[in-house]
Design an enzyme around this catalytic site. Structure first.
Site, PDB file in Angstrom:
ATOM      1  N   HIS A 153       0.824  -1.217   0.000  1.00  0.00           N
ATOM      2  CA  HIS A 153       0.000   0.000   0.000  1.00  0.00           C
ATOM      3  C   HIS A 153       0.856   1.265   0.000  1.00  0.00           C
ATOM      4  O   HIS A 153       0.372   2.338  -0.336  1.00  0.00           O
ATOM      5  CB  HIS A 153      -0.945  -0.016   1.206  1.00  0.00           C
ATOM      6  CG  HIS A 153      -2.008  -1.067   1.083  1.00  0.00           C
ATOM      7  ND1 HIS A 153      -3.318  -0.781   0.776  1.00  0.00           N
ATOM      8  CD2 HIS A 153      -1.950  -2.424   1.178  1.00  0.00           C
ATOM      9  CE1 HIS A 153      -4.021  -1.905   0.706  1.00  0.00           C
ATOM     10  NE2 HIS A 153      -3.206  -2.919   0.950  1.00  0.00           N
ATOM     11  N   ASP A 356       3.031   9.504  -0.946  1.00  0.00           N
ATOM     12  CA  ASP A 356       1.916   8.641  -0.542  1.00  0.00           C
ATOM     13  C   ASP A 356       1.767   7.524  -1.570  1.00  0.00           C
ATOM     14  O   ASP A 356       1.898   7.783  -2.772  1.00  0.00           O
ATOM     15  CB  ASP A 356       0.621   9.475  -0.516  1.00  0.00           C
ATOM     16  CG  ASP A 356      -0.298   9.078   0.625  1.00  0.00           C
ATOM     17  OD1 ASP A 356      -0.208   7.929   1.061  1.00  0.00           O
ATOM     18  OD2 ASP A 356      -1.089   9.930   1.066  1.00  0.00           O
TER      19      ASP A 356
END
Ligand code: ADQ
Length: 469
Positions: A153, A356
């Site tokens: 992730h 991110d």
């Protein structure tokens, strides 16, 4: 359809998740069913390292209970004070201590041993995130031949960051035990290729596999999504029930876990620059920042909290007036329904991480908008989501307060027609690649890779038998 067994450190046990992995995977599991296995601090240390079952969800839930010292070394230590900073380009925040790596590998081994009896022959196994990279290798040691996929992730680290990791050669063995390694973006696939080439001396084969030191890794990008339609419906129905914002003020909204990767101090400085440069106050802008607490036992997280409180005080001290507070900073989780309604009321979504993996908040903001009068998304070029949303977002450099201030100025002056156009482009993209697309495309590719591994293994076995005759 085969049963799906997922592993991740965190399990959906609370009522309002504020982490991207649980939010996204929870949607997929609600629809598909299966088994979800996580890890947990054994608070009263009574259960010993066993899998405990948790009733009450539409899928089966189990948690491996771990004693405090081992859990802290594995979770707060190796996972969140070594791998997380490293994977987010912050080698300066590494906090390496004895016992962390040993706890990390032993928790992975224990997880494999504790859960192997739950597995059935035609299960498809999907392991999530940096806490459990070695888990497939441990399951393989116990004879598991099922398809096993991995999804990271976070961003995949660059080779210059990975150099800071001791025992980095283990990463190759760990990744090679999977039938498929899923990454968020093309940027991450390129980073992985570069790591395999420069650190492990690998090359790309004609079918896309990466071969390093005689081991193969299958990697591809699968950008994670959200349940777009459901989120839009919630936002529509919540518009009147979630707290109302003063209509004379334009709202900018930020929603993040309070993590140093999310660039919150930079965001506040950008807003401060905007306020300083504002020639008149005909547009009163309020930044509503909702920052949920996270990993508060790790020192770097305590520092960011103090820094943010200090900047908030400084900005509000300088610009607040009677009836106007420029930054409203809320340090807690908010129910997701409320969140959806707040996004819809906000004229600007301000998503400015320094780096991110994806960033689901950007997609939630787009999904929540009224298509006939949508807000504007300001998005960091370093969020994985920028690969998909640059078609409609205002893209900024998160390190540069001037870049953020200019984007806010642009956002308030964009015409309705242009806002609709930008929103439409982003909406089409997130709808096409929603969370169910993410699950199905990943699992489809995983099953195909596993089938081809099994057929290669069978051919090899046949060849060996023929040679022995
Ligand atoms: P996160 O770092 O947790 O996820 P993100 O993708 O933004 O980041 O997801 C956060 C989720 O939690 C969103 O659904 C958001 O609405 C929710 N949330 C955040 N703050 C909240 C609050 N105060 N109250 C309620 N809800 C809150 C990791 C990676 C990301 C990646 C996801 C999914 O770091 O890059 O996008 O996993 O893969």
């Amino acid at each position: 359809m085969s049963r799906l067994v997922v592993y991740s450190n965190r399990l959906p046990l609370g009522s309002s998740p504020s982490g991207g992995l649980v939010v996204a995977l929870g949607k997929a599991m609600d629809r598909r069913g299966g088994v979800w296995i996580g890890a947990k601090l054994d608070e009263d240390e009574t259960t010993g390292q066993t899998l405990k079952s948790y009733e009450g969800a539409s899928f089966d839930r189990y948690a491996l209970h771990l004693p405090a010292e081992e859990y802290n070394n594995y979770y707060l230590g190796y996972a969140n004070s070594v791998l997380w900073p490293l994977f987010h380009g912050r080698a300066d925040l590494l906090d390496v201590a004895d016992g962390q790596l040993a706890a990390y590998t032993s928790v992975n081994r224990k997880m494999a041993e504790a859960s192997v009896d739950l597995l059935e022959d035609d299960d498809v196994i999907w392991i999530h995130d940096y806490h459990f990279i070695p888990l497939a290798a441990e399951l393989r040691k116990l004879g598991v031949t099922n398809p096993i996929g991995f999804f990271l992730h976070t961003p995949f680290p660059s080779s210059s960051n990975l150099h800071a990791l001791s025992h980095k050669e283990m990463l190759l063995d760990w990744l090679a035990a999977y039938d498929l390694v899923g990454l968020q973006t093309q940027r991450d696939v390129s980073a992985m290729l570069e790591v395999c080439r420069t650190i492990f001396g690998g090359q790309v084969l004609s079918d896309g596999r990466i071969r390093s030191q005689g081991q193969d890794i299958w990697a591809a990008s699968f950008p994670i999504g959200i349940d777009v339609e459901k989120f839009r419906q919630t936002a529509e129905s919540q518009e009147v029930t979630s707290p109302q914002i003063d209509p004379r003020q334009k709202l900018l909204i930020g929603v993040d876990r309070l993590d140093y990767s999310k660039g919150l101090p930079h965001k506040f400085r950008g807003f401060q620059r905007f306020l300083e440069d504002q020639a008149d106050d005909s547009d009163r802008l309020t930044l509503l920042q909702i920052a949920s607490p996270t990993r508060e036992d790790v020192e770097a997280y305590q520092e960011i909290r103090h820094e943010l409180e200090q900047i908030t005080g400084e900005v509000n001290g300088e610009f607040a007036e009677l009836g106007y507070i420029p930054i409203q900073y809320i340090h807690r989780a908010v129910p997701r329904d409320y969140l959806a309604g707040l996004y819809r009321q906000a004229a600007i979504g301000l998503v400015t991480p320094l780096i991110d993996g994806m960033n689901l908040v950007a997609k939630e903001y787009v999904a929540a908008q009224d298509p006939e009068d949508p807000g504007v998304l300001i998005l960091s070029e370093s969020a994985g989501a920028a690969e998909q949303l640059k078609c409609g977002a205002l893209i900024i450099n998160p390190y540069d307060p001037t870049s953020i201030a200019e984007a806010i100025r642009t956002a308030v002056s964009i015409s309705l027609e242009e806002r609709i156009e930008r929103h439409q482009a982003m909406w089409t993209e997130i709808l096409k690649r929603n969370v169910y697309w993410w699950t199905e495309t990943f699992l489809d590719r995983l099953n195909r890779n596993a089938a081809s591994r099994l057929s290669r293994d069978r051919s090899l076995a046949d060849l060996e038998t023929a040679l022995r005759r």
